[in-house]
Write a protein that holds these residues in place. Structure first.
Motif, PDB file in Angstrom:
ATOM      1  N   ALA A  63      11.777 -14.283   8.221  1.00  0.00           N
ATOM      2  CA  ALA A  63      11.879 -12.820   8.218  1.00  0.00           C
ATOM      3  C   ALA A  63      11.732 -12.268   6.805  1.00  0.00           C
ATOM      4  CB  ALA A  63      13.212 -12.385   8.822  1.00  0.00           C
ATOM      5  N   PHE A  64      12.338 -12.958   5.832  1.00  0.00           N
ATOM      6  CA  PHE A  64      12.232 -12.521   4.434  1.00  0.00           C
ATOM      7  C   PHE A  64      10.790 -12.568   3.945  1.00  0.00           C
ATOM      8  CE2 PHE A  64      12.029 -13.536  -0.084  1.00  0.00           C
ATOM      9  CZ  PHE A  64      12.768 -12.493  -0.636  1.00  0.00           C
ATOM     10  N   LEU A  65      10.121 -13.696   4.177  1.00  0.00           N
ATOM     11  CA  LEU A  65       8.751 -13.854   3.691  1.00  0.00           C
ATOM     12  C   LEU A  65       7.797 -12.890   4.393  1.00  0.00           C
ATOM     13  CD1 LEU A  65       8.565 -17.755   3.471  1.00  0.00           C
ATOM     14  CD2 LEU A  65       8.809 -16.126   1.583  1.00  0.00           C
ATOM     15  N   ALA A  66       7.930 -12.767   5.717  1.00  0.00           N
ATOM     16  CA  ALA A  66       7.035 -11.889   6.464  1.00  0.00           C
ATOM     17  C   ALA A  66       7.211 -10.438   6.036  1.00  0.00           C
ATOM     18  CB  ALA A  66       7.293 -12.025   7.965  1.00  0.00           C
ATOM     19  N   THR A  67       8.463 -10.005   5.887  1.00  0.00           N
ATOM     20  CA  THR A  67       8.715  -8.628   5.456  1.00  0.00           C
ATOM     21  C   THR A  67       8.195  -8.402   4.046  1.00  0.00           C
ATOM     22  OG1 THR A  67      10.709  -8.532   6.839  1.00  0.00           O
ATOM     23  CG2 THR A  67      10.497  -6.884   5.102  1.00  0.00           C
ATOM     24  N   GLY A  68       8.436  -9.353   3.160  1.00  0.00           N
ATOM     25  CA  GLY A  68       7.979  -9.210   1.780  1.00  0.00           C
ATOM     26  C   GLY A  68       6.473  -9.102   1.681  1.00  0.00           C
ATOM     27  N   PHE A  69       5.760  -9.934   2.447  1.00  0.00           N
ATOM     28  CA  PHE A  69       4.300  -9.863   2.418  1.00  0.00           C
ATOM     29  C   PHE A  69       3.798  -8.540   3.007  1.00  0.00           C
ATOM     30  CE2 PHE A  69       4.255 -14.640   2.079  1.00  0.00           C
ATOM     31  CZ  PHE A  69       3.629 -14.663   0.848  1.00  0.00           C
ATOM     32  N   TRP A  70       4.442  -8.070   4.065  1.00  0.00           N
ATOM     33  CA  TRP A  70       4.042  -6.786   4.651  1.00  0.00           C
ATOM     34  C   TRP A  70       4.258  -5.654   3.640  1.00  0.00           C
ATOM     35  CZ3 TRP A  70       1.417  -4.940   8.659  1.00  0.00           C
ATOM     36  CH2 TRP A  70       1.557  -3.596   8.984  1.00  0.00           C
ATOM     37  N   LEU A  71       5.380  -5.686   2.942  1.00  0.00           N
ATOM     38  CA  LEU A  71       5.657  -4.644   1.945  1.00  0.00           C
ATOM     39  C   LEU A  71       4.630  -4.673   0.814  1.00  0.00           C
ATOM     40  CD1 LEU A  71       9.553  -5.012   1.709  1.00  0.00           C
ATOM     41  CD2 LEU A  71       8.292  -3.129   2.767  1.00  0.00           C
ATOM     42  N   GLY A  72       4.258  -5.870   0.384  1.00  0.00           N
ATOM     43  CA  GLY A  72       3.331  -5.974  -0.737  1.00  0.00           C
ATOM     44  C   GLY A  72       1.882  -5.771  -0.378  1.00  0.00           C
ATOM     45  N   GLN A  73       1.468  -6.233   0.818  1.00  0.00           N
ATOM     46  CA  GLN A  73       0.055  -6.218   1.180  1.00  0.00           C
ATOM     47  C   GLN A  73      -0.354  -4.968   1.959  1.00  0.00           C
ATOM     48  OE1 GLN A  73      -2.065  -8.872   0.203  1.00  0.00           O
ATOM     49  NE2 GLN A  73      -0.239  -9.369  -0.961  1.00  0.00           N
ATOM     50  N   VAL A  74       0.576  -4.325   2.650  1.00  0.00           N
ATOM     51  CA  VAL A  74       0.239  -3.166   3.482  1.00  0.00           C
ATOM     52  C   VAL A  74       0.978  -1.912   3.033  1.00  0.00           C
ATOM     53  CG1 VAL A  74       0.210  -2.235   5.830  1.00  0.00           C
ATOM     54  CG2 VAL A  74      -0.230  -4.678   5.448  1.00  0.00           C
ATOM     55  N   VAL A  75       2.292  -2.024   2.855  1.00  0.00           N
ATOM     56  CA  VAL A  75       3.076  -0.845   2.484  1.00  0.00           C
ATOM     57  C   VAL A  75       2.694  -0.343   1.097  1.00  0.00           C
ATOM     58  CG1 VAL A  75       5.403  -0.012   1.997  1.00  0.00           C
ATOM     59  CG2 VAL A  75       4.971  -1.421   4.028  1.00  0.00           C
ATOM     60  N   HIS A  76       2.532  -1.265   0.144  1.00  0.00           N
ATOM     61  CA  HIS A  76       2.137  -0.819  -1.201  1.00  0.00           C
ATOM     62  C   HIS A  76       0.801  -0.069  -1.211  1.00  0.00           C
ATOM     63  CE1 HIS A  76       0.525  -0.748  -5.200  1.00  0.00           C
ATOM     64  NE2 HIS A  76      -0.231  -1.810  -5.000  1.00  0.00           N
ATOM     65  N   PRO A  77      -0.271  -0.590  -0.588  1.00  0.00           N
ATOM     66  CA  PRO A  77      -1.508   0.201  -0.555  1.00  0.00           C
ATOM     67  C   PRO A  77      -1.323   1.570   0.100  1.00  0.00           C
ATOM     68  CG  PRO A  77      -1.973  -2.073   0.036  1.00  0.00           C
ATOM     69  CD  PRO A  77      -0.479  -1.946  -0.028  1.00  0.00           C
ATOM     70  N   ALA A  78      -0.481   1.643   1.139  1.00  0.00           N
ATOM     71  CA  ALA A  78      -0.239   2.936   1.790  1.00  0.00           C
ATOM     72  C   ALA A  78       0.518   3.874   0.857  1.00  0.00           C
ATOM     73  CB  ALA A  78       0.536   2.734   3.088  1.00  0.00           C
ATOM     74  N   ALA A  79       1.567   3.379   0.200  1.00  0.00           N
ATOM     75  CA  ALA A  79       2.324   4.208  -0.737  1.00  0.00           C
ATOM     76  C   ALA A  79       1.440   4.646  -1.905  1.00  0.00           C
ATOM     77  CB  ALA A  79       3.542   3.438  -1.246  1.00  0.00           C
ATOM     78  N   HIS A  80       0.572   3.747  -2.349  1.00  0.00           N
ATOM     79  CA  HIS A  80      -0.373   4.079  -3.417  1.00  0.00           C
ATOM     80  C   HIS A  80      -1.277   5.229  -3.001  1.00  0.00           C
ATOM     81  CE1 HIS A  80      -4.518   3.467  -5.036  1.00  0.00           C
ATOM     82  NE2 HIS A  80      -3.861   3.534  -6.173  1.00  0.00           N
ATOM     83  N   GLU A  81      -1.759   5.194  -1.766  1.00  0.00           N
ATOM     84  CA  GLU A  81      -2.572   6.296  -1.258  1.00  0.00           C
ATOM     85  C   GLU A  81      -1.749   7.580  -1.181  1.00  0.00           C
ATOM     86  OE1 GLU A  81      -5.842   6.736  -0.090  1.00  0.00           O
ATOM     87  OE2 GLU A  81      -6.222   4.904  -1.223  1.00  0.00           O
ATOM     88  N   LEU A  82      -0.515   7.476  -0.741  1.00  0.00           N
ATOM     89  CA  LEU A  82       0.332   8.656  -0.575  1.00  0.00           C
ATOM     90  C   LEU A  82       0.576   9.384  -1.889  1.00  0.00           C
ATOM     91  CD1 LEU A  82       2.891   7.220   1.990  1.00  0.00           C
ATOM     92  CD2 LEU A  82       1.339   9.142   2.402  1.00  0.00           C
ATOM     93  N   ILE A  83       0.798   8.644  -2.982  1.00  0.00           N
ATOM     94  CA  ILE A  83       1.081   9.320  -4.253  1.00  0.00           C
ATOM     95  C   ILE A  83      -0.170   9.945  -4.856  1.00  0.00           C
ATOM     96  CG2 ILE A  83       3.075   7.860  -4.750  1.00  0.00           C
ATOM     97  CD1 ILE A  83       1.354   6.365  -6.816  1.00  0.00           C
ATOM     98  N   HIS A  84      -1.333   9.644  -4.273  1.00  0.00           N
ATOM     99  CA  HIS A  84      -2.565  10.301  -4.712  1.00  0.00           C
ATOM    100  C   HIS A  84      -2.936  11.479  -3.806  1.00  0.00           C
ATOM    101  CE1 HIS A  84      -4.022   7.944  -8.090  1.00  0.00           C
ATOM    102  NE2 HIS A  84      -3.656   6.832  -7.456  1.00  0.00           N
ATOM    103  N   ARG A  85      -2.160  11.701  -2.755  1.00  0.00           N
ATOM    104  CA  ARG A  85      -2.467  12.780  -1.835  1.00  0.00           C
ATOM    105  C   ARG A  85      -2.016  14.118  -2.411  1.00  0.00           C
ATOM    106  NH1 ARG A  85      -5.632  10.284  -0.273  1.00  0.00           N
ATOM    107  NH2 ARG A  85      -6.068   9.321   1.729  1.00  0.00           N
TER     108      ARG A  85
END
Length: 311
Positions: A63-85
């Motif tokens: 659960a730790f590894l899966a959540t961490g990878f999701w946060l880094g590989q998917v959530v970060h790109p989404a948050a990066h897009e959001l701060i440019h909106r």
């Protein structure tokens, strides 16, 4: 994950970006869903990993590894897009996600420092040739915190309204850690912090790989050449590009920071790496392997560049 991405990237050829000017009605909705989902996932995962969830040790680790990878590989790109909106609500959501990941400085440093000073010594998030990831990560984390703080403070000196963004970010991070403690005490605090550090390491790895060794030449007047497609490494692999919301099409983002992620393209003159971005990031964890692998690509890039006129 890098191996899975490598396999899937070979199954379907490059999928081109959509043409600039087309409408993307679902793009912001997707970003909104991922951002809100991340804010819900962090406390849920903290409870699953450190609380009375009934999971065994191996399941908690997964659960730790899966959540961490999701946060880094998917959530970060989404948050990066959001701060440019341009929309204030979407921007605040992206900033909140980064603060929940204990990396609120990224909202300021990325927009106000990295985009302006990329591929120059003034940017703490541009990796130098020969610099290992481990040395870069320490320099970039501290440097981006300081540079972002200076940039926000200077901005406020010209137009001071409301609380300082760093005060809001640090307060949000403190609230996140308090929530983690309420969920599962000290183990919850450690689990949330561990997830945040897991995600941060992936953010820094992406920065390291996507700008490693690339520099902007100085012009005769002492200024740096404008940011162009040649100042970011890109990858053209379909699966990881889709997974990371086209973040591997990094050159186009730097040239057009406000361009929505579905419209990002791969300019012909943009330098491309032969490996998917997650695989390149994995390689960067082994400094000798990374330097040996990137050396011929960096040499070709240098041969294609004009001489530095300040020399």
């Amino acid at each position: 994950m890098a191996c899975l991405g490598l396999i899937l990237d070979q199954l379907i050829p490059l999928v081109p970006g959509q043409a600039e000017g087309e409408e993307f009605p679902a793009a912001d909705l997707l970003l909104l869903a991922i951002g809100l989902g991340a804010l819900a996932l962090l406390p849920l995962s903290t409870w699953a990993i450190a609380g009375p969830s009934g999971l065994g040790p191996a399941q908690r680790l997964i659960a730790f590894l899966a959540t961490g990878f999701w946060l880094g590989q998917v959530v970060h790109p989404a948050a990066h897009e959001l701060i440019h909106r341009p929309g204030r609500g979407l921007f605040r959501l992206g900033a909140t996600v980064y603060a929940a990941l204990l990396f609120g400085q990224h909202t300021s440093a990325h927009r106000l420092v990295h985009h302006r000073a990329v591929a120059t010594p003034d940017d703490p998030n541009s990796a130098r040739n020969g610099e290992t990831f481990y040395r870069f990560a320490r320099r970039a984390w501290i440097g981006s915190f300081r540079a972002g703080l200076r940039a926000e403070t200077a901005l406020r000196s010209r137009n001071a309204k409301g609380l300082h963004p760093y005060a809001i970010s640090l307060a949000t991070s403190a609230a996140a850690l308090l929530l983690a403690s309420l969920i599962a005490g000290l183990p919850g605090l450690l689990a949330w912090t561990g997830l945040a550090l897991h995600a941060q390491s992936q953010i820094l790895l992406s920065d390291y790989v996507q700008h490693y060794g690339l520099t902007r030449a100085r012009l005769p007047d002492g200024r740096y050449e404008p940011v162009g497609p040649a100042h970011s490494w890109n990858t053209a692999h379909w699966f990881t590009s889709a997974l990371m919301l086209n973040a591997p099409r990094h050159s186009d983002h730097h040239v057009h920071p406000s361009r929505p992620f579905p419209a990002l393209r791969l300019p012909d003159e943009a330098p491309c790496l032969p490996w998917p971005l997650p695989l390149a990031c994995t390689m960067a964890l082994a400094p000798r392997l990374w330097r040996r692998a990137i050396a011929p690509h960096l040499a070709r890039w240098r041969e294609s560049r004009p001489a530095d006129t300040s020399a």
